[in-house]
Design a protein around this motif. Structure first.
Motif, PDB file in Angstrom:
ATOM      1  N   ALA A 242       0.100   6.049   4.183  1.00  0.00           N
ATOM      2  CA  ALA A 242      -0.687   5.048   4.903  1.00  0.00           C
ATOM      3  C   ALA A 242      -0.041   4.700   6.243  1.00  0.00           C
ATOM      4  O   ALA A 242      -0.734   4.499   7.244  1.00  0.00           O
ATOM      5  CB  ALA A 242      -0.843   3.796   4.036  1.00  0.00           C
ATOM      6  N   ILE A 243       1.287   4.642   6.266  1.00  0.00           N
ATOM      7  CA  ILE A 243       2.008   4.335   7.506  1.00  0.00           C
ATOM      8  C   ILE A 243       1.887   5.484   8.504  1.00  0.00           C
ATOM      9  O   ILE A 243       1.666   5.267   9.708  1.00  0.00           O
ATOM     10  CB  ILE A 243       3.477   4.024   7.203  1.00  0.00           C
ATOM     11  N   VAL A 244       2.033   6.709   8.022  1.00  0.00           N
ATOM     12  CA  VAL A 244       1.906   7.866   8.913  1.00  0.00           C
ATOM     13  C   VAL A 244       0.505   7.922   9.520  1.00  0.00           C
ATOM     14  O   VAL A 244       0.335   8.196  10.714  1.00  0.00           O
ATOM     15  CB  VAL A 244       2.206   9.170   8.152  1.00  0.00           C
ATOM     16  N   LEU A 245      -0.497   7.613   8.720  1.00  0.00           N
ATOM     17  CA  LEU A 245      -1.876   7.703   9.195  1.00  0.00           C
ATOM     18  C   LEU A 245      -2.180   6.722  10.325  1.00  0.00           C
ATOM     19  O   LEU A 245      -2.992   7.022  11.195  1.00  0.00           O
ATOM     20  CB  LEU A 245      -2.854   7.483   8.035  1.00  0.00           C
TER      21      LEU A 245
ATOM     22  N   PRO B 130      -0.997  -1.289   6.222  1.00  0.00           N
ATOM     23  CA  PRO B 130      -0.644  -0.682   7.513  1.00  0.00           C
ATOM     24  C   PRO B 130      -1.797  -0.686   8.510  1.00  0.00           C
ATOM     25  O   PRO B 130      -1.602  -0.975   9.699  1.00  0.00           O
ATOM     26  CB  PRO B 130      -0.237   0.751   7.128  1.00  0.00           C
ATOM     27  N   LEU B 131      -3.017  -0.386   8.033  1.00  0.00           N
ATOM     28  CA  LEU B 131      -4.177  -0.383   8.926  1.00  0.00           C
ATOM     29  C   LEU B 131      -4.488  -1.796   9.420  1.00  0.00           C
ATOM     30  O   LEU B 131      -4.775  -1.995  10.615  1.00  0.00           O
ATOM     31  CB  LEU B 131      -5.395   0.197   8.205  1.00  0.00           C
ATOM     32  N   LEU B 132      -4.449  -2.785   8.524  1.00  0.00           N
ATOM     33  CA  LEU B 132      -4.714  -4.162   8.926  1.00  0.00           C
ATOM     34  C   LEU B 132      -3.689  -4.631   9.957  1.00  0.00           C
ATOM     35  O   LEU B 132      -4.032  -5.319  10.926  1.00  0.00           O
ATOM     36  CB  LEU B 132      -4.684  -5.076   7.703  1.00  0.00           C
ATOM     37  N   THR B 133      -2.436  -4.252   9.751  1.00  0.00           N
ATOM     38  CA  THR B 133      -1.388  -4.622  10.696  1.00  0.00           C
ATOM     39  C   THR B 133      -1.632  -3.964  12.048  1.00  0.00           C
ATOM     40  O   THR B 133      -1.431  -4.579  13.105  1.00  0.00           O
ATOM     41  CB  THR B 133      -0.008  -4.213  10.158  1.00  0.00           C
ATOM     42  N   LEU B 134      -2.069  -2.705  12.016  1.00  0.00           N
ATOM     43  CA  LEU B 134      -2.376  -2.001  13.267  1.00  0.00           C
ATOM     44  C   LEU B 134      -3.489  -2.700  14.025  1.00  0.00           C
ATOM     45  O   LEU B 134      -3.402  -2.900  15.246  1.00  0.00           O
ATOM     46  CB  LEU B 134      -2.781  -0.557  12.959  1.00  0.00           C
ATOM     47  N   LEU B 135      -4.541  -3.090  13.320  1.00  0.00           N
ATOM     48  CA  LEU B 135      -5.680  -3.722  13.971  1.00  0.00           C
ATOM     49  C   LEU B 135      -5.324  -5.091  14.542  1.00  0.00           C
ATOM     50  O   LEU B 135      -5.863  -5.506  15.578  1.00  0.00           O
ATOM     51  CB  LEU B 135      -6.840  -3.849  12.974  1.00  0.00           C
ATOM     52  N   LEU B 136      -4.412  -5.797  13.866  1.00  0.00           N
ATOM     53  CA  LEU B 136      -4.046  -7.138  14.310  1.00  0.00           C
ATOM     54  C   LEU B 136      -2.953  -7.143  15.374  1.00  0.00           C
ATOM     55  O   LEU B 136      -2.943  -8.006  16.256  1.00  0.00           O
ATOM     56  CB  LEU B 136      -3.590  -7.983  13.111  1.00  0.00           C
TER      57      LEU B 136
ATOM     58  N   MET C  52       6.100   1.429  14.402  1.00  0.00           N
ATOM     59  CA  MET C  52       5.769   2.370  13.333  1.00  0.00           C
ATOM     60  C   MET C  52       6.571   3.675  13.359  1.00  0.00           C
ATOM     61  O   MET C  52       6.974   4.174  12.317  1.00  0.00           O
ATOM     62  CB  MET C  52       4.263   2.674  13.343  1.00  0.00           C
ATOM     63  N   PRO C  53       6.828   4.283  14.530  1.00  0.00           N
ATOM     64  CA  PRO C  53       7.648   5.502  14.513  1.00  0.00           C
ATOM     65  C   PRO C  53       9.022   5.279  13.887  1.00  0.00           C
ATOM     66  O   PRO C  53       9.522   6.134  13.144  1.00  0.00           O
ATOM     67  CB  PRO C  53       7.749   5.865  15.999  1.00  0.00           C
ATOM     68  N   SER C  54       9.629   4.124  14.149  1.00  0.00           N
ATOM     69  CA  SER C  54      10.943   3.824  13.561  1.00  0.00           C
ATOM     70  C   SER C  54      10.831   3.606  12.063  1.00  0.00           C
ATOM     71  O   SER C  54      11.685   4.060  11.292  1.00  0.00           O
ATOM     72  CB  SER C  54      11.533   2.564  14.224  1.00  0.00           C
ATOM     73  N   VAL C  55       9.792   2.920  11.650  1.00  0.00           N
ATOM     74  CA  VAL C  55       9.574   2.701  10.216  1.00  0.00           C
ATOM     75  C   VAL C  55       9.353   4.021   9.510  1.00  0.00           C
ATOM     76  O   VAL C  55       9.901   4.272   8.433  1.00  0.00           O
ATOM     77  CB  VAL C  55       8.364   1.762   9.990  1.00  0.00           C
ATOM     78  N   ARG C  56       8.549   4.886  10.131  1.00  0.00           N
ATOM     79  CA  ARG C  56       8.280   6.199   9.542  1.00  0.00           C
ATOM     80  C   ARG C  56       9.554   7.014   9.418  1.00  0.00           C
ATOM     81  O   ARG C  56       9.796   7.663   8.403  1.00  0.00           O
ATOM     82  CB  ARG C  56       7.249   6.941  10.405  1.00  0.00           C
ATOM     83  N   GLU C  57      10.396   6.969  10.436  1.00  0.00           N
ATOM     84  CA  GLU C  57      11.648   7.725  10.404  1.00  0.00           C
ATOM     85  C   GLU C  57      12.574   7.213   9.296  1.00  0.00           C
ATOM     86  O   GLU C  57      13.214   7.995   8.596  1.00  0.00           O
ATOM     87  CB  GLU C  57      12.341   7.613  11.762  1.00  0.00           C
ATOM     88  N   TRP C  58      12.652   5.884   9.155  1.00  0.00           N
ATOM     89  CA  TRP C  58      13.501   5.313   8.111  1.00  0.00           C
ATOM     90  C   TRP C  58      13.024   5.741   6.735  1.00  0.00           C
ATOM     91  O   TRP C  58      13.829   6.103   5.871  1.00  0.00           O
ATOM     92  CB  TRP C  58      13.508   3.786   8.200  1.00  0.00           C
ATOM     93  N   MET C  59      11.728   5.710   6.512  1.00  0.00           N
ATOM     94  CA  MET C  59      11.185   6.077   5.209  1.00  0.00           C
ATOM     95  C   MET C  59      11.374   7.564   4.936  1.00  0.00           C
ATOM     96  O   MET C  59      11.553   7.979   3.794  1.00  0.00           O
ATOM     97  CB  MET C  59       9.711   5.687   5.124  1.00  0.00           C
ATOM     98  N   ASN C  60      11.360   8.372   5.979  1.00  0.00           N
ATOM     99  CA  ASN C  60      11.591   9.804   5.810  1.00  0.00           C
ATOM    100  C   ASN C  60      13.012  10.082   5.339  1.00  0.00           C
ATOM    101  O   ASN C  60      13.250  10.988   4.531  1.00  0.00           O
ATOM    102  CB  ASN C  60      11.337  10.550   7.131  1.00  0.00           C
ATOM    103  N   THR C  61      13.974   9.310   5.842  1.00  0.00           N
ATOM    104  CA  THR C  61      15.371   9.541   5.496  1.00  0.00           C
ATOM    105  C   THR C  61      15.816   8.752   4.270  1.00  0.00           C
ATOM    106  O   THR C  61      16.912   8.977   3.752  1.00  0.00           O
ATOM    107  CB  THR C  61      16.287   9.183   6.677  1.00  0.00           C
TER     108      THR C  61
END
Length: 208
Positions: free
Chosen positions: A21-24, A166-172, A181-190
């Motif tokens: 959901a975060i990646v999307l 994640p989508l609601l946060t993006l819209l708001l 989000m890129p940093s969050v995505r990177e953290w979750m990947n590692t």
């Protein structure tokens, strides 16, 4: 409505599910892909709960699940077995933490079409072992208490709401999300193993 199964919705989206959901929301077609993903999650969760309730209804015709308060009831034994499986999965995730990597298909979601996002949302719910165990637990809960499928609607709604965060946060907060989000995505990947263990622990605590 049965609110006792509501907390189980938390574990439905912890792990690769919420990572997807975060990646999307950072994808090229973020809103359309995310909405399709949510439709897939909704459909799969609804079908999964229905199938699980049906399985335990058939099982209940031959083996009584017993009183929910009885420690020796079949329903309680099933829950204990699920806890044991989750503990084993958590230990395995920790043991392999040094080599743990997120699924390769997560990287493909950046270019996902709505159709692919729908498919990913549905398949993750239907095929993810942790989600299968959650839905089996919900099915056993409904059967043991002789509740109708409608009692699981809050669970389905809560699962979809968590998937939509994640989508609601993006819209708001679009501007802030684009940076964070890129940093969050990177953290979750590692740290995917941390996310997995957290899902198992939360599920175990909710069952117990």
């Amino acid at each position: 409505m049965d609110l006792q199964v509501l907390p189980l919705a938390v574990t439905m989206m912890v792990g690769p599910q919420i990572m997807s959901a975060i990646v999307l929301v950072t994808a090229r077609h973020a809103v359309r892909a995310s909405l399709a993903f949510l439709v897939g999650v909704t459909a799969a969760t609804t079908v999964g709960v229905c199938v699980s309730r049906g399985v335990f209804a058939l099982l209940g015709n031959h083996v009584s699940l017993g009183d929910p308060s009885s420690k020796g009831s079949a329903g309680t034994i099933i829950q204990i077995a699920l806890v044991a499986l989750l503990l084993a999965a958590a230990v395995k995730s920790y043991a392999k933490r040094e080599t743990a990597k997120p699924p390769k298909w997560l990287g493909t979601l950046m270019e996902a079409s709505p159709r692919k996002a729908f498919t990913i949302g549905a398949l993750m719910i239907m095929l993810m072992p942790s989600d299968i165990m959650v839905m089996l637990t919900v099915g056993a809960h409904l059967e043991q208490r002789d509740l109708e499928l409608a009692a699981a609607l809050p669970f389905v709604a809560a699962t979809v709401l968590i998937a939509a965060l994640p989508l609601l946060t993006l819209l708001l907060f679009r501007k802030h999300m684009n940076r964070a989000m890129p940093s969050v995505r990177e953290w979750m990947n590692t740290h995917s193993w941390v996310v997995n263990i957290a899902a198992y622990v939360i599920f175990i605590l909710l069952i117990l």
